[in-house]
Motif scaffolding. Sequence first.
Motif, PDB file in Angstrom:
ATOM      1  N   VAL A  22     -14.205   3.991   6.494  1.00 61.37           N
ATOM      2  CA  VAL A  22     -13.787   4.342   5.148  1.00 61.37           C
ATOM      3  C   VAL A  22     -13.909   3.126   4.243  1.00 61.37           C
ATOM      4  N   ALA A  23     -14.383   3.338   3.020  1.00 64.91           N
ATOM      5  CA  ALA A  23     -14.464   2.265   2.022  1.00 64.91           C
ATOM      6  C   ALA A  23     -13.892   2.776   0.701  1.00 64.91           C
ATOM      7  N   PRO A  24     -12.977   1.994   0.108  1.00 59.38           N
ATOM      8  CA  PRO A  24     -12.407   0.747   0.604  1.00 59.38           C
ATOM      9  C   PRO A  24     -11.443   0.990   1.763  1.00 59.38           C
ATOM     10  N   ALA A  25     -11.140  -0.059   2.500  1.00 57.39           N
ATOM     11  CA  ALA A  25     -10.287   0.089   3.673  1.00 57.39           C
ATOM     12  C   ALA A  25      -8.894   0.575   3.311  1.00 57.39           C
ATOM     13  N   SER A 186     -20.026  -2.803  -2.704  1.00 59.21           N
ATOM     14  CA  SER A 186     -18.770  -2.098  -2.953  1.00 59.21           C
ATOM     15  C   SER A 186     -18.877  -1.379  -4.291  1.00 59.21           C
ATOM     16  N   ASN A 187     -17.798  -0.744  -4.700  1.00 55.65           N
ATOM     17  CA  ASN A 187     -17.775  -0.044  -5.980  1.00 55.65           C
ATOM     18  C   ASN A 187     -16.579  -0.493  -6.811  1.00 55.65           C
ATOM     19  N   PRO A 188     -16.705  -1.611  -7.520  1.00 63.06           N
ATOM     20  CA  PRO A 188     -15.591  -2.055  -8.362  1.00 63.06           C
ATOM     21  C   PRO A 188     -15.323  -1.129  -9.541  1.00 63.06           C
ATOM     22  N   GLY A 189     -16.279  -0.248  -9.846  1.00 63.41           N
ATOM     23  CA  GLY A 189     -16.108   0.667 -10.966  1.00 63.41           C
ATOM     24  C   GLY A 189     -15.617   2.039 -10.568  1.00 63.41           C
ATOM     25  N   ARG A 190     -15.068   2.186  -9.363  1.00 64.25           N
ATOM     26  CA  ARG A 190     -14.708   3.531  -8.893  1.00 64.25           C
ATOM     27  C   ARG A 190     -13.547   4.151  -9.677  1.00 64.25           C
ATOM     28  N   TYR A 191     -12.823   3.360 -10.466  1.00 61.80           N
ATOM     29  CA  TYR A 191     -11.762   3.912 -11.311  1.00 61.80           C
ATOM     30  C   TYR A 191     -12.014   3.612 -12.793  1.00 61.80           C
ATOM     31  N   VAL A 313      -9.819  -4.238 -11.691  1.00 59.57           N
ATOM     32  CA  VAL A 313     -10.462  -4.608 -10.428  1.00 59.57           C
ATOM     33  C   VAL A 313      -9.648  -5.675  -9.695  1.00 59.57           C
ATOM     34  N   THR A 314      -9.984  -5.820  -8.416  1.00 64.70           N
ATOM     35  CA  THR A 314      -9.349  -6.858  -7.603  1.00 64.70           C
ATOM     36  C   THR A 314      -9.981  -8.224  -7.825  1.00 64.70           C
ATOM     37  N   GLY A 315     -11.185  -8.265  -8.378  1.00 65.42           N
ATOM     38  CA  GLY A 315     -11.900  -9.505  -8.608  1.00 65.42           C
ATOM     39  C   GLY A 315     -13.265  -9.209  -9.187  1.00 65.42           C
ATOM     40  N   HIS A 318     -18.768 -10.418  -5.463  1.00 73.90           N
ATOM     41  CA  HIS A 318     -19.348  -9.331  -4.698  1.00 73.90           C
ATOM     42  C   HIS A 318     -18.357  -8.864  -3.631  1.00 73.90           C
ATOM     43  N   GLY A 319     -18.238  -7.540  -3.501  1.00 75.97           N
ATOM     44  CA  GLY A 319     -17.301  -6.973  -2.540  1.00 75.97           C
ATOM     45  C   GLY A 319     -15.959  -6.625  -3.137  1.00 75.97           C
TER      46      GLY A 319
END
Length: 358
Positions: A22-25, A186-191, A313-315, A318-319
């Motif tokens: 699963v991503a994100p964990a 990863s997908n930093p734009g998922r929200y 975002v968390t940062g 990348h990732g």
Amino acid sequence: MLSLLLAFAAAPLDTPTVQVRVAPAQVWIEEGASQYLNFDFVVRNTGADTMDVTRIEVSVYDEAGGLQIRKLVNQNGPSPSVQTLAPMRSFAPGAEGLIFNPFFEFPREVRLARLKYDIELQPRGAESPASSVVSVTVEPRPYQPRTPLAMPVHGRVLVWDGHDFYSHHRRWDFAHPVLRENCITSNPGRYSYDFVPLGADDSLHTGDGTSHAQWHGWGAEVRAPAAGRVIAATGAEPDNGEFDISALCANELVMYGNYVVIDHGGGEMSVLAHLRQGSVTVRPGDDVRQGQAVARVGSSGSSLFPHLHYQLVTGVEHGAEGLPSYFPGIRVRRGSGWVAAPNGQTDTGDIIDARGPQ
């Protein structure tokens, strides 16, 4: 938290050939009028056969282990529901790809303590194919930002594209070869959201909209959604809807053209993007207050027309991953009037009455 278990039906394969994570964990629950789960299954086929997904079933349990609800997509009927996963339901030998979680919305009353997903796959072409089932257990948690946020644009605003199941932000396939080749993992734009200020008649623009100046939002003030320190900013990119994809490995933010990134502390950062060339008024190291004007709406980077792209975002490395964000106090149009948005949550298609901090 999550766990992964591989189990097999009759005539099982000798060794497991499909792995799922699963991503994100950490899976978050976004809370609004309903509860929303925004995550992906990363599927890897290590076998010699193409594997087709034939069923996905979810069983939802409360804290005491009681079954709350069960849903599935499968191959039943002349137009089976599993086909809605296409093209992300077939995995060639050696391939890795995504399945976007098809069970993304639940009533607020359902207790989402533990969700068990059973993913059934079948090798293609065998006369009597043996199916395998990969079971994944997810334990999501509600997310409320540590930082109280305010809308970064004011007035009447359309959420042109948010992060619902059909939006391009949500369907960011970071396993796609082109994105993988350019260091996207990863997908930093998922929200995230694309906010478009509207005219008095709720139109997007005057005329045919081919000129930036015809858009009502062109040049509108972009404000800091919360206090913090600017950690990245650029404002020299032209408003031409283009960016250099080869630069993504060095800086994933280049797709946004001109941008401002504000670190609010506590692992939360705001990205304000597609800003108008020459409008950014802050620099890295500047401290900003909530509601402070930092730029203007533009159409730089990967942009179809003037709008503001926003994400928490968390940062920015990348990732990094996206986080749910809410805007307490906003109202959304419902029927002939306006109602308070539950929990300040909004998404694709909403027309918002967005006012600054009162």
